[in-house]
Design a protein around this motif. Sequence first.
Motif, PDB file in Angstrom:
ATOM      1  N   GLU A 275       0.834  -1.203   0.000  1.00 52.23           N
ATOM      2  CA  GLU A 275       0.000   0.000   0.000  1.00 52.23           C
ATOM      3  C   GLU A 275       0.871   1.256   0.000  1.00 52.23           C
ATOM      4  O   GLU A 275       1.826   1.368   0.777  1.00 52.23           O
ATOM      5  CB  GLU A 275      -0.905   0.019   1.241  1.00 52.23           C
ATOM      6  N   GLN A 674     -13.737   6.152  -1.025  1.00 45.51           N
ATOM      7  CA  GLN A 674     -15.019   5.761  -0.440  1.00 45.51           C
ATOM      8  C   GLN A 674     -14.916   5.882   1.065  1.00 45.51           C
ATOM      9  O   GLN A 674     -13.814   5.842   1.614  1.00 45.51           O
ATOM     10  CB  GLN A 674     -15.381   4.317  -0.820  1.00 45.51           C
ATOM     11  N   ASN A 676     -16.617   3.551   3.624  1.00 41.51           N
ATOM     12  CA  ASN A 676     -17.466   2.366   3.711  1.00 41.51           C
ATOM     13  C   ASN A 676     -18.382   2.308   2.495  1.00 41.51           C
ATOM     14  O   ASN A 676     -17.912   2.233   1.383  1.00 41.51           O
ATOM     15  CB  ASN A 676     -18.220   2.318   5.041  1.00 41.51           C
TER      16      ASN A 676
HETATM   17  N1  LIG Z   1     -11.253   7.284   3.758  1.00 43.42           N
HETATM   18  C1  LIG Z   1     -11.760   6.318   4.517  1.00 43.42           C
HETATM   19  N2  LIG Z   1     -11.389   6.227   5.814  1.00 43.42           N
HETATM   20  C2  LIG Z   1     -11.916   5.234   6.581  1.00 43.42           C
HETATM   21  C3  LIG Z   1     -12.880   4.325   6.080  1.00 43.42           C
HETATM   22  C4  LIG Z   1     -13.211   4.425   4.696  1.00 43.42           C
HETATM   23  O1  LIG Z   1     -13.979   3.606   4.154  1.00 43.42           O
HETATM   24  N3  LIG Z   1     -12.653   5.428   3.967  1.00 43.42           N
HETATM   25  N4  LIG Z   1     -13.468   3.388   6.897  1.00 43.42           N
HETATM   26  C5  LIG Z   1     -13.289   3.553   8.328  1.00 43.42           C
HETATM   27  C6  LIG Z   1     -13.560   2.294   9.000  1.00 43.42           C
HETATM   28  S1  LIG Z   1     -15.151   1.994   9.520  1.00 43.42           S
HETATM   29  C7  LIG Z   1     -12.568   1.423   9.295  1.00 43.42           C
HETATM   30  S2  LIG Z   1     -12.908   0.022  10.167  1.00 43.42           S
HETATM   31  C8  LIG Z   1     -11.179   1.680   8.954  1.00 43.42           C
HETATM   32  C9  LIG Z   1     -10.631   0.537   8.090  1.00 43.42           C
HETATM   33  O2  LIG Z   1      -9.292   0.739   7.767  1.00 43.42           O
HETATM   34  P1  LIG Z   1      -8.392  -0.510   7.288  1.00 43.42           P
HETATM   35  O3  LIG Z   1      -8.281  -1.483   8.398  1.00 43.42           O
HETATM   36  O4  LIG Z   1      -7.155   0.043   6.718  1.00 43.42           O
HETATM   37  O5  LIG Z   1      -9.363  -1.177   6.175  1.00 43.42           O
HETATM   38  P2  LIG Z   1      -9.354  -1.914   4.769  1.00 43.42           P
HETATM   39  O6  LIG Z   1      -9.392  -0.992   3.620  1.00 43.42           O
HETATM   40  O7  LIG Z   1     -10.492  -2.852   4.834  1.00 43.42           O
HETATM   41  O8  LIG Z   1      -7.998  -2.667   4.576  1.00 43.42           O
HETATM   42  C10 LIG Z   1      -7.147  -3.161   5.440  1.00 43.42           C
HETATM   43  C11 LIG Z   1      -5.833  -3.643   4.840  1.00 43.42           C
HETATM   44  O9  LIG Z   1      -5.742  -5.020   5.120  1.00 43.42           O
HETATM   45  C12 LIG Z   1      -4.981  -5.632   4.119  1.00 43.42           C
HETATM   46  N5  LIG Z   1      -5.205  -7.074   4.213  1.00 43.42           N
HETATM   47  C13 LIG Z   1      -6.161  -7.835   3.632  1.00 43.42           C
HETATM   48  N6  LIG Z   1      -6.022  -9.118   4.000  1.00 43.42           N
HETATM   49  C14 LIG Z   1      -4.952  -9.187   4.819  1.00 43.42           C
HETATM   50  C15 LIG Z   1      -4.284 -10.235   5.529  1.00 43.42           C
HETATM   51  O10 LIG Z   1      -4.667 -11.406   5.464  1.00 43.42           O
HETATM   52  N7  LIG Z   1      -3.213  -9.904   6.279  1.00 43.42           N
HETATM   53  C16 LIG Z   1      -2.742  -8.631   6.357  1.00 43.42           C
HETATM   54  N8  LIG Z   1      -1.677  -8.405   7.119  1.00 43.42           N
HETATM   55  N9  LIG Z   1      -3.345  -7.624   5.708  1.00 43.42           N
HETATM   56  C17 LIG Z   1      -4.438  -7.896   4.959  1.00 43.42           C
HETATM   57  C18 LIG Z   1      -5.449  -4.962   2.856  1.00 43.42           C
HETATM   58  O11 LIG Z   1      -4.511  -5.111   1.824  1.00 43.42           O
HETATM   59  C19 LIG Z   1      -5.605  -3.514   3.329  1.00 43.42           C
HETATM   60  O12 LIG Z   1      -4.425  -2.796   3.122  1.00 43.42           O
HETATM   61  O13 LIG Z   1     -11.025   2.886   8.220  1.00 43.42           O
HETATM   62  C20 LIG Z   1     -11.859   3.968   8.633  1.00 43.42           C
HETATM   63  N10 LIG Z   1     -11.476   5.123   7.865  1.00 43.42           N
END
Ligand SMILES: Nc1nc2c(c(=O)[nH]1)N[C@H]1C(S)=C(S)[C@@H](COP(=O)(O)OP(=O)(O)OC[C@H]3O[C@@H](n4cnc5c(=O)[nH]c(N)nc54)[C@H](O)[C@@H]3O)O[C@H]1N2
Length: 797
Positions: A275, A674, A676
């Motif tokens: 990333e 996005q 969510n």
């Molecule tokens: N701009 C923006 N900000 C947000 C959100 C949004 O949608 N947009 N959503 C909000 C919410 S509710 C939440 S919970 C957070 C979420 O924030 P993150 O936890 O960053 O959410 P995700 O985009 O689902 O991705 C998580 C990461 O996990 C990695 N990944 C996938 N599978 C695995 C694996 O098996 N092992 C490892 N080590 N990594 C893996 C993916 O490549 C990705 O980089 O962000 C919050 N902030």
Amino acid sequence: MEGIDKNKIEEEIHNEPSAENPFTLLDLKLTHVENKAAGVPAVMAAFSDLFEEKTPVRGMRALFKMNQMGGFDCPSCAWPDPDDERSALGEYCENGAKALAEEATTKTVTPEFFKQNSLSDLAKLDDYQIGKMGRLTDPVYLPEGGTHYEPISWDHAFKKIAEHLNALESPDEAAFYTSGRTSNEASFVYQLFAKEFGTNNMPDCSNMCHETSGSALRPTIGIGKGTVTLEDFHDSEVIVIIGQNPGTNAPRMMSALAKAKKNGAKIIAVNPLPEAGLMGFINPQSVKEIITGGVQLADLYLPVKINGDMALLKALELLLIEFEKNNPGKVFDNQFIEEKTTGYEEFLKQFDHYKLEELAELSGVSKEALCQAAEMIAFKKRIIISWGMGLTQQPNGVDMLREILNIILLKGSIGIQGGGLCPVRGHSNVQGNRTMMIDEKPTDEQLDRLENFFGFKVPRKHGYDVVRAIKAIHEEKIKVMFCMGGNFLSATPDTTYTAHALRKLNLLVCVSTKLNRGHLVHGKEALILPTYGRSDKDIVNGEIQIVSTENSMGVVQDSKGMLDAVSDNLVNETQIVCRMAMATLGEKAVVNWQRYHDSYDAVRDDIEQCIPGFEDYNIRVRQKGGFYLPNAARDEQYFSKELGGRAPFTLTEIPDNTLAADEYMMATTRTHDQFNTTIYGLDDRYRGIKNERRVIFMNQKDIDKAGLKAGDKVDLYNYDDNIERVAPLFIIVSYKIPEKNTVTYFPETNVLVSVNNVVKESNMPASKYVKIKIKKHDPEVYKKVDEMLYRGAIQRP
Ligand SMILES: Nc1nc2c(c(=O)[nH]1)N[C@H]1C(S)=C(S)[C@@H](COP(=O)(O)OP(=O)(O)OC[C@H]3O[C@@H](n4cnc5c(=O)[nH]c(N)nc54)[C@H](O)[C@@H]3O)O[C@H]1N2
Ligand SMILES: Nc1nc2c(c(=O)[nH]1)N[C@H]1C(S)=C(S)[C@@H](COP(=O)(O)OP(=O)(O)OC[C@H]3O[C@@H](n4cnc5c(=O)[nH]c(N)nc54)[C@H](O)[C@@H]3O)O[C@H]1N2
Ligand SMILES: [Mo]
């Protein structure tokens, strides 16, 4: 070596991006010093969203108030604000600005709009188009058999809700969902109403997000929250970021990481995808950095396979044990282990069986890189491990987080300056929601306190979480569903199954700021109740109110909106609950709902009486920077009460991730565009994707083996529970991702996630562990797709 090869990146960014060479598709800004434009696109993107929403002046004014003392809390993520100094240029990020643009838009969805557009018309729009319609201005009602939402007065709306709730045979036939933006004040009255009404059916977005963190930490360290502050980041020596994409989802974390690096910290990133936000950072608020090119972040990147993390963590432990053997007392904190933990001996024993080669193979990371990682932490103490959905949404997520804790315990890196655990929360007040007891399984201690203070009998039976609620709705055990924000339909798994369920409800009520697909897949009757967003002025009895929220690090702070609401007919969430309570409970009510309706201060006074840590709430919430909630694990190294303050080592298993020859593992993630289910735009800039969301990232070797080509159109299938689930029409993108692993975006692929594919113990959907098959796109596929596609539950590709 898996570390970042600077020369390679340099060479690559001078090549034109191409599908065959996708690494170069990553946004240049984060890869190399020479990329001088780097910080600017983020700022440009932020401002362009405000312009697009036709609200530049209004939006810009608000932007400068966001996350400032006396301003309002950013409605996007839950990353904390600095306790003292805050950037005069603004404590916001590109994605915070986008979130604000969504809220500050002056476009409106009025009763006239609903009159002109039937539900089936609206269902033809994609999620992006639906979201861009604007802010909801008035309450609307869908009568049984209706084709259009119709205007309704607030009084009538509450009367309808009350009639439905009072007609239920048991209060447990209702469910009250919460998304994570609801303020502490609204959350408190909301859960109180559910309990006075008589149910603990309070599914919430935590059940899809960090429930796994709570399930892992509560029984081990005694609190289901993280143990670090923002300052700890600046003081740490090593930061491990695992399963999290901070550049997109917690962009302000990047400033903390950059500061940590300046202070000498090393960063290890563990992620199947390289990333952009893990690799480098140019602070868009620093002109100097924009010119000089910013900092490289990860010192070591470990390209783990999806769910290979358990093997990776065990490999690190195996290596650390080796290091400790060769340097007794220099690697492990033996005094801490002796005094503050249990189960150390049994924990060590398991490592007789593990071989580094095997663990490396299972994790997908080379032995050399694993050794390098172990070396980076072996002689350091101030270690922070932070994680996100990459771990919490795995079937064995609870175990993996306990394995992370095992490492932290070996090192004694908890409850110390610069060290500890950091689950990075999602929604801006999701942590506060839980502190306010929005929880389907409140503890007896919590319930006793409420019962003693209010004097009514609170329900003790645990309620439904999200996954159980979906099934209960299907079985018609839940007949009325009330949603405080969110988009239950699109955020939850198994879209077709969930849509079928939701259509069985007698009444679906959504308290919302904007239109979403969840409003289109309704019960027999439905209501949409429009409310304020975080940035709106919230006026009660002629005075602008403050509300409060709790961030990822347990700081409670005030938030004061400053934009004039788009409509005079919005009601704040607290008053919506109070009016629903008065209409439903009438004379029977024990709680003085009118008092809460008239004053947030009154709500805070009673929170103080019912929840520990909120002493002098009304005074302290008004202090600059707010206040920290107590956290014994962080403050006193006091862990599980049951274990006399100690924390247990946990024994875990390595999962079997074998896939059939034609099977792939799919993780569903967010794009950079996005929040969510709210789609800001159709790009995923950092990953080099423009103007398309229906893509699937695959390793080139897998593409070749399957006889496919990058750019091919495919359909995706899942066969869990012996049911065929299909998501039609995706485009293959060749990407730097481990073999047999794939990544797609949600909500488009939620249709492939079985409602039974859940995390052990936390019962969250395992949305990052979905077994799929990939077949060449067949136009006939649409015949297989459920009629739901045409009735709006799923968007037409
Ligand atoms: N701009 C923006 N900000 C947000 C959100 C949004 O949608 N947009 N959503 C909000 C919410 S509710 C939440 S919970 C957070 C979420 O924030 P993150 O936890 O960053 O959410 P995700 O985009 O689902 O991705 C998580 C990461 O996990 C990695 N990944 C996938 N599978 C695995 C694996 O098996 N092992 C490892 N080590 N990594 C893996 C993916 O490549 C990705 O980089 O962000 C919050 N902030
Ligand atoms: N496949 C897959 N599914 C996932 C995830 C994943 O990674 N993969 N992530 C999961 C996670 S971590 C989460 S947290 C959930 C999110 O699930 P939700 O919280 O249910 O979904 P959101 O998309 O955040 O909700 C957006 C809607 O909230 C409303 N809204 C916005 N602001 C406000 C406000 O201030 N007040 C009110 N009342 N309403 C408001 C708007 O109407 C908007 O349309 O999704 C989960 N689903
Ligand atoms: Mo989340």
